[in-house]
Structure formats: structure tokens, C-alpha cells
Design a protein around this motif. Structure first.
Motif, PDB file in Angstrom:
ATOM      1  N   LEU A  44       0.843  -1.198   0.000  1.00  0.00           N
ATOM      2  CA  LEU A  44       0.000   0.000   0.000  1.00  0.00           C
ATOM      3  C   LEU A  44       0.876   1.244   0.000  1.00  0.00           C
ATOM      4  N   PRO A  45       0.777   2.081  -1.029  1.00  0.00           N
ATOM      5  CA  PRO A  45       1.695   3.215  -1.151  1.00  0.00           C
ATOM      6  C   PRO A  45       1.374   4.400  -0.252  1.00  0.00           C
ATOM      7  N   GLN A  46       0.152   4.479   0.239  1.00  0.00           N
ATOM      8  CA  GLN A  46      -0.228   5.620   1.073  1.00  0.00           C
ATOM      9  C   GLN A  46      -0.120   5.252   2.554  1.00  0.00           C
ATOM     10  N   LEU A  66      -4.412  -3.541   9.327  1.00  0.00           N
ATOM     11  CA  LEU A  66      -4.828  -2.573   8.324  1.00  0.00           C
ATOM     12  C   LEU A  66      -5.390  -1.305   8.969  1.00  0.00           C
ATOM     13  N   ALA A  67      -5.999  -1.447  10.121  1.00  0.00           N
ATOM     14  CA  ALA A  67      -6.657  -0.324  10.785  1.00  0.00           C
ATOM     15  C   ALA A  67      -5.699   0.829  11.067  1.00  0.00           C
ATOM     16  N   ALA A  68      -4.424   0.519  11.295  1.00  0.00           N
ATOM     17  CA  ALA A  68      -3.448   1.567  11.577  1.00  0.00           C
ATOM     18  C   ALA A  68      -3.245   2.496  10.386  1.00  0.00           C
ATOM     19  N   ARG A  69      -3.649   2.035   9.204  1.00  0.00           N
ATOM     20  CA  ARG A  69      -3.470   2.827   7.977  1.00  0.00           C
ATOM     21  C   ARG A  69      -4.776   3.487   7.533  1.00  0.00           C
ATOM     22  N   CYS A  70      -5.848   3.352   8.309  1.00  0.00           N
ATOM     23  CA  CYS A  70      -7.178   3.801   7.879  1.00  0.00           C
ATOM     24  C   CYS A  70      -7.820   4.695   8.932  1.00  0.00           C
ATOM     25  N   ILE A 116     -10.075  -0.464  -1.207  1.00  0.00           N
ATOM     26  CA  ILE A 116     -10.847  -1.697  -1.064  1.00  0.00           C
ATOM     27  C   ILE A 116      -9.861  -2.857  -1.116  1.00  0.00           C
ATOM     28  N   VAL A 117      -9.940  -3.732  -0.130  1.00  0.00           N
ATOM     29  CA  VAL A 117      -9.061  -4.895  -0.041  1.00  0.00           C
ATOM     30  C   VAL A 117      -9.886  -6.157  -0.302  1.00  0.00           C
ATOM     31  N   VAL A 118      -9.479  -6.912  -1.307  1.00  0.00           N
ATOM     32  CA  VAL A 118     -10.102  -8.199  -1.633  1.00  0.00           C
ATOM     33  C   VAL A 118      -8.999  -9.246  -1.477  1.00  0.00           C
ATOM     34  N   SER A 119      -8.916  -9.818  -0.282  1.00  0.00           N
ATOM     35  CA  SER A 119      -7.835 -10.742   0.039  1.00  0.00           C
ATOM     36  C   SER A 119      -8.414 -12.109   0.380  1.00  0.00           C
ATOM     37  N   GLU A 120      -8.054 -13.102  -0.394  1.00  0.00           N
ATOM     38  CA  GLU A 120      -8.462 -14.489  -0.162  1.00  0.00           C
ATOM     39  C   GLU A 120      -9.982 -14.646  -0.109  1.00  0.00           C
ATOM     40  N   ARG A 187       4.113 -11.812  -8.067  1.00  0.00           N
ATOM     41  CA  ARG A 187       3.757 -13.211  -7.858  1.00  0.00           C
ATOM     42  C   ARG A 187       4.755 -13.833  -6.886  1.00  0.00           C
ATOM     43  N   TYR A 188       4.219 -14.517  -5.899  1.00  0.00           N
ATOM     44  CA  TYR A 188       5.039 -15.224  -4.924  1.00  0.00           C
ATOM     45  C   TYR A 188       4.822 -16.724  -5.112  1.00  0.00           C
ATOM     46  N   GLU A 189       5.459 -17.526  -4.289  1.00  0.00           N
ATOM     47  CA  GLU A 189       5.412 -18.972  -4.507  1.00  0.00           C
ATOM     48  C   GLU A 189       3.981 -19.510  -4.486  1.00  0.00           C
ATOM     49  N   GLN A 190       3.152 -19.021  -3.559  1.00  0.00           N
ATOM     50  CA  GLN A 190       1.806 -19.569  -3.417  1.00  0.00           C
ATOM     51  C   GLN A 190       0.697 -18.524  -3.496  1.00  0.00           C
ATOM     52  N   TYR A 191       1.032 -17.282  -3.756  1.00  0.00           N
ATOM     53  CA  TYR A 191      -0.018 -16.267  -3.883  1.00  0.00           C
ATOM     54  C   TYR A 191       0.474 -15.153  -4.799  1.00  0.00           C
ATOM     55  N   ARG A 192      -0.474 -14.334  -5.212  1.00  0.00           N
ATOM     56  CA  ARG A 192      -0.131 -13.168  -6.028  1.00  0.00           C
ATOM     57  C   ARG A 192      -0.828 -11.935  -5.492  1.00  0.00           C
ATOM     58  N   LEU A 193      -0.285 -10.796  -5.846  1.00  0.00           N
ATOM     59  CA  LEU A 193      -0.782  -9.523  -5.351  1.00  0.00           C
ATOM     60  C   LEU A 193      -0.829  -8.537  -6.515  1.00  0.00           C
ATOM     61  N   ASP A 194      -1.931  -7.810  -6.628  1.00  0.00           N
ATOM     62  CA  ASP A 194      -2.052  -6.772  -7.635  1.00  0.00           C
ATOM     63  C   ASP A 194      -2.700  -5.538  -7.004  1.00  0.00           C
ATOM     64  N   LEU A 195      -2.134  -4.373  -7.300  1.00  0.00           N
ATOM     65  CA  LEU A 195      -2.650  -3.106  -6.802  1.00  0.00           C
ATOM     66  C   LEU A 195      -3.098  -2.273  -7.992  1.00  0.00           C
ATOM     67  N   LEU A 196      -4.356  -1.822  -7.956  1.00  0.00           N
ATOM     68  CA  LEU A 196      -4.930  -1.005  -9.019  1.00  0.00           C
ATOM     69  C   LEU A 196      -5.436   0.303  -8.437  1.00  0.00           C
ATOM     70  N   GLU A 197      -5.605   1.291  -9.298  1.00  0.00           N
ATOM     71  CA  GLU A 197      -6.052   2.607  -8.860  1.00  0.00           C
ATOM     72  C   GLU A 197      -7.088   3.144  -9.832  1.00  0.00           C
TER      73      GLU A 197
END
Length: 199
Positions: A44-46, A66-70, A116-120, A187-197
Motif C-alpha cells: 500500500l503506497p499511502q 490494516l486499521a493503523a493505515r485507515c 478496497i481490499v479483496v484478500s483471499e 507473484r510469490y510462490e503460493q499467492y499473487r498480489l495486484d494493486l490497481l487505482e
């Protein structure tokens, strides 16, 4: 898509899972989850987000971090048992609000989220529900708002989709003609991450 599981997994599926095990995916104890949460937050860049929305918060382990950033964080899940644990975990955080809510059947209104976080969670949706949820999420982002996708990539036999299918759908649907742009992908060994704006 898994042809044997064309429908979204219903709330009763998760009720049964949490009835059998209070922490079925090791959110509280696994080194994998701990590392993934650190990577998620680092992506998260912000430093701060005014209004954030976490879809599928489960026990609230990521929620608490996450709450510490919101300034305000709405965290939702389809099952009441993990929500109870999440409320207890985050009871000291007045900026966090929890709701029993099922996306895409329900979506917070008004929206205008900065994050918006869509994780797992995306691979629990059918292709049709993923399409509906994508439209809602894009509409729910404020201008300049960010969408963070994080998903386990190996296939799971009773999930309608894989993590890769979820990310590919989001990227293809939202990037070709807007309204999102891709900021970062890894992309990591067992998961991937993408950030869009949102443009």
C-alpha cells in the motif's frame, strides 16, 4: 472455472468450516499468513486512507493491522462466528466497523472508498458473481481510490475459481478501457498480489 462448482460458496459453507475449526486457515498462527500480511501492507503506497473496505475479514487478523493505515475501516464477512472473534480482536480500535454482509448480494451504500481490499475471497465467487462484484467494487472506489487484490494461487477442489482467474478477470475487465490502472503486481510462490487505482 471448476465445472463441478459453478456457484458461489454459500454462507452455510463458511458456517460449517468455522464450526469445525475456529481458525481453519491458520490466520492467527501460520508463518505463511504472517509473511503475506506484511507483504500486503507493504504494497500500500499511502500511509493513510480515509475510508477503507475489507471484503471477507474473517477473524480480523489483517483487519487489526490494516486499521493503523485507515481513518475508518469497514470490514465484512458472510459468517457470524469469525466476525465475533474479529470484533473482540479489534475492540480497542474505534475506527473499525464490522458488518455481516455478503458481496455481491449486498454492497455498502454510499461507497466512495479510498481503499478496497479483496484478500483471499474472490475465488469463492462464481464467474457471474465475480463480474457483479467487480462492477460494484469499481463503482465503489473514489477517484484515486486503490484496489488491492491478494489471493492464494494453487487450485482448491471446492472453490469455483482460482486466485489467478480472479486477478486475470479484474485486470482484463478494468484495464482495457479503464477505469482502473495497474500500479503494481507481484507473484510469490503460493499467492499473487495486484494493486490497481481508479483513474
Amino acid at each position: 472455472m471448476n465445472p463441478n462448482q459453478p456457484n458461489s460458496l454459500p454462507p452455510t459453507y463458511f458456517d460449517d468450516v468455522y464450526r469445525a475449526n475456529e481458525d481453519p486457515w491458520g490466520f492467527e498462527t501460520s508463518d505463511y499468513e504472517r509473511e503475506k500480511y506484511a507483504t500486503t501492507l507493504a504494497a500500500l503506497p499511502q500511509s493513510q486512507y480515509a475510508r477503507a473496505f475489507e471484503i471477507g475479514c474473517s477473524l480480523g487478523v489483517l483487519t487489526e493491522q490494516l486499521a493503523a493505515r485507515c481513518e475508518h475501516l469497514l470490514a465484512v464477512d458472510v459468517a457470524e462466528a469469525p466476525l465475533q472473534r474479529a470484533r473482540q480482536r479489534c475492540a480497542h480500535l474505534p475506527r473499525v466497523e464490522f458488518q455481516l454482509l455478503r458481496v455481491p448480494e449486498e454492497f455498502p451504500v454510499p461507497a466512495a472508498f479510498n481503499l478496497i481490499v479483496v484478500s483471499e475471497v474472490g475465488y469463492y465467487w462464481s464467474p457471474a458473481d465475480l463480474a457483479r462484484a467487480t462492477d460494484q467494487i469499481v463503482a465503489g472506489l473514489a477517484a484515486g481510490g486503490q484496489l488491492l487484490l491478494v489471493h492464494w494461487t494453487p487450485p482448491v477442489h471446492d472453490y469455483p475459481l482460482t486466485g489467478d482467474e480472479v486477478h486475470t478477470f479484474f485486470l482484463q475487465k478494468t484495464l482495457a478501457n479503464g477505469p482502473l490502472r495497474h500500479l503494481h503486481g507481484q507473484r510469490y510462490e503460493q499467492y499473487r498480489l495486484d494493486l490497481l487505482e481508479k483513474i
